[in-house]
Design a protein around this motif. Structure first.
Motif, PDB file in Angstrom:
ATOM      1  N   THR A 178       0.832  -1.201   0.000  1.00 24.32           N
ATOM      2  CA  THR A 178       0.000   0.000   0.000  1.00 24.32           C
ATOM      3  C   THR A 178       0.869   1.254   0.000  1.00 24.32           C
ATOM      4  OG1 THR A 178      -1.847  -1.069   1.141  1.00 24.32           O
ATOM      5  CG2 THR A 178      -1.699   1.316   1.327  1.00 24.32           C
ATOM      6  N   THR A 179       1.914   1.245   0.832  1.00 25.08           N
ATOM      7  CA  THR A 179       2.820   2.394   0.891  1.00 25.08           C
ATOM      8  C   THR A 179       3.568   2.562  -0.421  1.00 25.08           C
ATOM      9  OG1 THR A 179       3.105   1.855   3.236  1.00 25.08           O
ATOM     10  CG2 THR A 179       4.564   3.513   2.308  1.00 25.08           C
ATOM     11  N   LEU A 180       3.932   1.450  -1.059  1.00 28.33           N
ATOM     12  CA  LEU A 180       4.624   1.538  -2.343  1.00 28.33           C
ATOM     13  C   LEU A 180       3.710   2.133  -3.408  1.00 28.33           C
ATOM     14  CD1 LEU A 180       7.292   0.890  -3.742  1.00 28.33           C
ATOM     15  CD2 LEU A 180       6.362  -1.352  -4.342  1.00 28.33           C
ATOM     16  N   ALA A 181       2.437   1.747  -3.409  1.00 25.71           N
ATOM     17  CA  ALA A 181       1.484   2.346  -4.353  1.00 25.71           C
ATOM     18  C   ALA A 181       1.286   3.833  -4.055  1.00 25.71           C
ATOM     19  CB  ALA A 181       0.147   1.603  -4.283  1.00 25.71           C
ATOM     20  N   PHE A 182       1.235   4.178  -2.786  1.00 24.07           N
ATOM     21  CA  PHE A 182       1.118   5.579  -2.382  1.00 24.07           C
ATOM     22  C   PHE A 182       2.319   6.382  -2.882  1.00 24.07           C
ATOM     23  CE2 PHE A 182       1.779   8.739   1.178  1.00 24.07           C
ATOM     24  CZ  PHE A 182       0.782   9.605   0.772  1.00 24.07           C
ATOM     25  N   VAL A 200       2.917  -0.903 -10.370  1.00 25.67           N
ATOM     26  CA  VAL A 200       2.684  -2.305 -10.754  1.00 25.67           C
ATOM     27  C   VAL A 200       3.003  -3.229  -9.579  1.00 25.67           C
ATOM     28  CG1 VAL A 200       3.465  -4.177 -12.238  1.00 25.67           C
ATOM     29  CG2 VAL A 200       3.040  -1.919 -13.212  1.00 25.67           C
ATOM     30  N   THR A 201       4.167  -3.025  -8.981  1.00 18.22           N
ATOM     31  CA  THR A 201       4.564  -3.871  -7.855  1.00 18.22           C
ATOM     32  C   THR A 201       3.625  -3.697  -6.665  1.00 18.22           C
ATOM     33  OG1 THR A 201       6.876  -3.633  -8.566  1.00 18.22           O
ATOM     34  CG2 THR A 201       6.484  -4.488  -6.343  1.00 18.22           C
ATOM     35  N   GLY A 202       3.276  -2.438  -6.366  1.00 18.32           N
ATOM     36  CA  GLY A 202       2.441  -2.175  -5.203  1.00 18.32           C
ATOM     37  C   GLY A 202       1.040  -2.760  -5.339  1.00 18.32           C
ATOM     38  N   LEU A 203       0.379  -2.506  -6.469  1.00 16.25           N
ATOM     39  CA  LEU A 203      -0.990  -3.003  -6.633  1.00 16.25           C
ATOM     40  C   LEU A 203      -1.020  -4.519  -6.790  1.00 16.25           C
ATOM     41  CD1 LEU A 203      -2.655  -0.306  -8.929  1.00 16.25           C
ATOM     42  CD2 LEU A 203      -2.547  -0.429  -6.440  1.00 16.25           C
ATOM     43  N   SER A 209      -1.633 -10.226  -1.662  1.00 13.26           N
ATOM     44  CA  SER A 209      -1.657 -10.291  -0.204  1.00 13.26           C
ATOM     45  C   SER A 209      -3.068 -10.370   0.348  1.00 13.26           C
ATOM     46  CB  SER A 209      -0.942  -9.059   0.382  1.00 13.26           C
ATOM     47  OG  SER A 209       0.414  -9.028  -0.021  1.00 13.26           O
ATOM     48  N   GLY A 210      -4.059 -10.468  -0.539  1.00 18.14           N
ATOM     49  CA  GLY A 210      -5.424 -10.659  -0.087  1.00 18.14           C
ATOM     50  C   GLY A 210      -6.283  -9.420  -0.049  1.00 18.14           C
ATOM     51  N   ALA A 211      -5.854  -8.320  -0.699  1.00 18.08           N
ATOM     52  CA  ALA A 211      -6.643  -7.084  -0.680  1.00 18.08           C
ATOM     53  C   ALA A 211      -6.819  -6.527  -2.087  1.00 18.08           C
ATOM     54  CB  ALA A 211      -5.972  -6.054   0.222  1.00 18.08           C
ATOM     55  N   PRO A 212      -7.416  -7.288  -3.014  1.00 14.56           N
ATOM     56  CA  PRO A 212      -7.584  -6.777  -4.387  1.00 14.56           C
ATOM     57  C   PRO A 212      -8.528  -5.590  -4.464  1.00 14.56           C
ATOM     58  CG  PRO A 212      -8.804  -8.826  -4.091  1.00 14.56           C
ATOM     59  CD  PRO A 212      -7.987  -8.635  -2.853  1.00 14.56           C
ATOM     60  N   THR A 213      -9.525  -5.533  -3.585  1.00 15.65           N
ATOM     61  CA  THR A 213     -10.464  -4.408  -3.619  1.00 15.65           C
ATOM     62  C   THR A 213      -9.757  -3.104  -3.293  1.00 15.65           C
ATOM     63  OG1 THR A 213     -12.267  -5.872  -2.951  1.00 15.65           O
ATOM     64  CG2 THR A 213     -12.617  -3.505  -2.694  1.00 15.65           C
ATOM     65  N   LEU A 214      -8.892  -3.133  -2.295  1.00 14.91           N
ATOM     66  CA  LEU A 214      -8.123  -1.935  -1.958  1.00 14.91           C
ATOM     67  C   LEU A 214      -7.211  -1.535  -3.112  1.00 14.91           C
ATOM     68  CD1 LEU A 214      -7.180  -2.589   1.774  1.00 14.91           C
ATOM     69  CD2 LEU A 214      -9.066  -1.233   0.860  1.00 14.91           C
ATOM     70  N   ALA A 215      -6.599  -2.514  -3.755  1.00 13.27           N
ATOM     71  CA  ALA A 215      -5.739  -2.206  -4.903  1.00 13.27           C
ATOM     72  C   ALA A 215      -6.536  -1.521  -6.006  1.00 13.27           C
ATOM     73  CB  ALA A 215      -5.086  -3.485  -5.421  1.00 13.27           C
ATOM     74  N   LEU A 216      -7.754  -2.009  -6.245  1.00 14.79           N
ATOM     75  CA  LEU A 216      -8.599  -1.409  -7.277  1.00 14.79           C
ATOM     76  C   LEU A 216      -8.969   0.026  -6.903  1.00 14.79           C
ATOM     77  CD1 LEU A 216     -10.298  -1.712  -9.859  1.00 14.79           C
ATOM     78  CD2 LEU A 216     -12.137  -2.620  -8.430  1.00 14.79           C
ATOM     79  N   LEU A 217      -9.316   0.260  -5.633  1.00 19.67           N
ATOM     80  CA  LEU A 217      -9.710   1.603  -5.203  1.00 19.67           C
ATOM     81  C   LEU A 217      -8.530   2.563  -5.253  1.00 19.67           C
ATOM     82  CD1 LEU A 217     -12.028   0.710  -2.188  1.00 19.67           C
ATOM     83  CD2 LEU A 217     -12.714   1.518  -4.446  1.00 19.67           C
ATOM     84  N   PHE A 218      -7.362   2.127  -4.780  1.00 15.42           N
ATOM     85  CA  PHE A 218      -6.187   3.008  -4.799  1.00 15.42           C
ATOM     86  C   PHE A 218      -5.783   3.362  -6.220  1.00 15.42           C
ATOM     87  CE2 PHE A 218      -4.843   0.948  -0.554  1.00 15.42           C
ATOM     88  CZ  PHE A 218      -5.550   1.892   0.154  1.00 15.42           C
ATOM     89  N   LEU A 252      -6.446  -2.066 -14.128  1.00 17.27           N
ATOM     90  CA  LEU A 252      -7.242  -3.085 -14.814  1.00 17.27           C
ATOM     91  C   LEU A 252      -6.482  -4.403 -14.909  1.00 17.27           C
ATOM     92  CD1 LEU A 252      -8.834  -0.989 -17.724  1.00 17.27           C
ATOM     93  CD2 LEU A 252      -9.986  -1.900 -15.690  1.00 17.27           C
ATOM     94  N   ALA A 253      -5.179  -4.334 -15.183  1.00 15.93           N
ATOM     95  CA  ALA A 253      -4.376  -5.554 -15.274  1.00 15.93           C
ATOM     96  C   ALA A 253      -4.325  -6.284 -13.934  1.00 15.93           C
ATOM     97  CB  ALA A 253      -2.962  -5.215 -15.749  1.00 15.93           C
ATOM     98  N   VAL A 254      -4.173  -5.524 -12.851  1.00 14.12           N
ATOM     99  CA  VAL A 254      -4.135  -6.137 -11.520  1.00 14.12           C
ATOM    100  C   VAL A 254      -5.493  -6.731 -11.167  1.00 14.12           C
ATOM    101  CG1 VAL A 254      -3.876  -5.623  -9.058  1.00 14.12           C
ATOM    102  CG2 VAL A 254      -2.223  -4.724 -10.697  1.00 14.12           C
ATOM    103  N   ALA A 255      -6.582  -6.048 -11.561  1.00 17.37           N
ATOM    104  CA  ALA A 255      -7.913  -6.595 -11.315  1.00 17.37           C
ATOM    105  C   ALA A 255      -8.109  -7.909 -12.067  1.00 17.37           C
ATOM    106  CB  ALA A 255      -8.978  -5.583 -11.730  1.00 17.37           C
TER     107      ALA A 255
END
Length: 575
Positions: A178-182, A200-203, A209-218, A252-255
């Protein structure tokens, strides 16, 4: 006349925080809690159990099981990292320490990414302080560096960071990515390639790590912010538009990756009734002392937030914090979700520093000084009581809460604790005597106090905490009750994942779920576990009770040991 920014900062206020002191402090904070202790209950030892199973090749990497139980979360990246570390670690390194190495590096990544994210946001034009009529205002790079130092110190000062950031679990990997995406979204206007690789690495890491929804929102929020900024900043519009498209494509790719790995699951579980009160208390203490500074930032920068112009140094961390707090209010465990908000909250807290008055800064200093000095005194008193029996009341309390604990003296741990206490005294003296105009002065004592408390706990109280928070004492007593050689297999019923991992690691046992007819010579039963009773899992007539062993620090964790009766154990397994 309205000022374009509430920050009025002279060049003298952005003096450099010594790099050696900052690096030494961060190193001590990271190492304390990762080195010298055993796996603790519950999430720490549970994750470690899956890592051992993977490293030893006893389970599938995409569908790992521990004692027949799948993981509680779908994010497998943390287990993979620990298992890879176990495989490449030399034989002289203990398994639990080897598994924690990548997580120590992830905490380092979290601290470094937070510093550079705050630095990048503080360099943005709308974050700069007011220009003086005759010069003398803080230079942009010096100002950004001072704000970044303050943001990093504010993050370390947060009380909720200490324990959870030192456990080898998926929650730490979520925090790091999350911090890396930030960081990626903060640095995008300046270093596009680095930002793309980091996003790419962060999302991707956050999804695994089990939080795809957070990755999509960020990712979606970052893309929308860049697109909105491109309409106002005509000079940087081409870069911002390209970055918005890149961020959207990466999201989109991460999703799609999360969908391909079947990581999308409904996890909404909001608090009910009286649980809201506990969540409110969690928000207050977990994010202390960042949240008062965050409120101050929002108040002093309110005109900028209400204007039509976008202030990315405020909107970006506010968005990350809002998403994490929303996850805290709608998912469990709440404290693990709130952990992800800390870097963003520390960033917002850092922008309160150039607007703090002397009275507010003095209030923060005095409260911090009294709170952490008092906490250090309590830790030292109980440490002395554990080793000498005096004062009597603290010694009696330790004996009551951790029966059977015998204090072990370690000159190395004592030396580290003495050095940390001396450093605290020197820091207090230095703070009140010098650097009165340094921009980061108001977070030096909170960060130093949090670091002192964590170091003292991980040195003076480490043997006690290991005894109280580990399954090892209970496992050793159970194994001692098994006469003869170590059994080749042990059945269990009612065990949690943490208990299975603890008995396999500390006891060297191989556990498998109980059957109606015994397949092993021994059976372990968790007395207080919810769910079906022993009669529903195994045949009580086939077993003889041998011992009942409670975990010393918690009598609710009681395990019964049964031996298979000769007639039952003679039956072929599976019949």
């Amino acid at each position: 006349m309205n000022r374009p920014t509430p920050a009025i900062v002279a060049q003298s206020a952005v003096r450099r925080l010594p790099r050696w002191a900052l690096v030494l402090f961060c190193t001590a904070y990271v190492l304390a809690g990762f080195v010298g202790r055993g796996p603790w209950k519950n999430a720490d030892i549970s994750a470690f159990g899956y890592m051992l199973e993977l490293a030893q090749g006893r389970t599938d990497w995409l569908q790992p099981v521990l004692g027949g139980l799948p993981p509680e979360t779908e994010g497998l990246l943390a287990y993979w990292l620990g298992a890879w570390a176990l495989r490449i670690a030399p034989s002289w390194v203990s398994s639990d320490l080897a598994a924690r190495v990548p997580f120590g590096l992830l905490l380092v990544l979290t601290l470094a990414a937070t510093w550079y994210a705050v630095y990048s946001l503080a360099r943005s034009p709308r974050a700069q302080p007011v220009a003086f009529a005759f010069g003398g205002e803080a230079q942009p790079r010096d100002y950004a560096r001072a704000i970044a130092d303050g943001g990093l110190l504010a993050l370390i000062a947060c009380l909720g960071l200490a324990q959870l950031s030192h456990e080898g679990t998926a929650y730490l990997t979520q925090l790091a990515f999350t911090t890396l995406a930030f960081f990626a979204l903060a640095v995008a206007p300046y270093r596009m390639r680095l930002a793309t690789a980091s996003l790419v690495t962060g999302l991707a890491g956050l999804s695994l790590s089990g939080a795809p929804t957070l990755a999509l929102l960020f990712g979606t929020g970052g893309a929308l912010l860049a697109a909105a900024e491109s309409r106002q900043d005509l000079e940087s519009a081409p870069i911002l538009r390209r970055w918005a498209m890149l961020a959207a494509a990466v999201t989109l790719a991460v999703a799609a990756l999360a969908a391909g790995l079947h990581l999308w699951h409904w996890r909404i579980d909001p608090p009910t009734g009286g649980e809201w009160r506990s969540v409110g208390r969690l928000l207050l203490w977990f994010t202390w002392p960042a949240w008062p500074l965050v409120l101050w930032t929002l108040w002093r920068w309110r005109r900028q937030l209400a204007s039509r112009e976008l202030h990315r140094h405020l909107l970006l961390p506010a968005g990350f914090a809002a998403v994490a707090v929303l996850a805290t209010l709608t998912t469990t465990p709440a404290d693990r979700a709130l952990l992800l908000a800390l870097p963003a909250l520390a960033t917002l807290a850092a922008f309160a520093l150039p607007t703090l008055g002397r009275s507010v800064a003095a209030l923060v200093d005095w409260f911090t000084l009294l709170f952490f000095t008092g906490a250090a005194v309590i830790v030292w008193i109980i440490y002395i009581a554990m080793h000498t029996g005096w004062p009597r009341q603290p010694a009696a309390n330790v004996a009551k809460l951790a029966p059977g604990f015998v204090a072990e003296f370690s000159p190395w741990l004592l030396a580290i604790a003495l050095a940390a206490t001396l450093a605290w005294g020197l820091l207090v003296r230095w703070r009140v005597g010098r650097q009165q105009h340094a921009l980061w002065k108001s977070v030096v004592l909170p960060a130093g106090g949090a670091g002192l408390a964590w170091l003292l706990l991980m040195t003076l109280w480490l043997p006690l905490l290991d005894y109280a928070r580990s399954y090892a004492p209970q496992v050793q007593r159970v194994v001692a009750a098994m006469d003869g050689p170590t059994p080749s297999c042990v059945e269990f019923t009612g065990f949690s994942r943490a208990q299975v991992a603890a008995f396999q690691y500390h006891g060297g046992l191989r556990l498998q779920p109980a059957r109606r007819e015994p397949a092993c010579s021994w059976l372990l039963v968790d007395v207080g576990a919810p769910g079906p009773a022993l009669e529903a899992q195994a045949d009580p007539a086939a077993w003889t009770l041998v011992a009942t062993v409670a975990r010393p620090a918690d009598r609710k964790d009681t395990v019964q040991l049964y031996r298979a009766r000769p007639a039952a154990s003679a039956r072929p397994a599976g019949r």
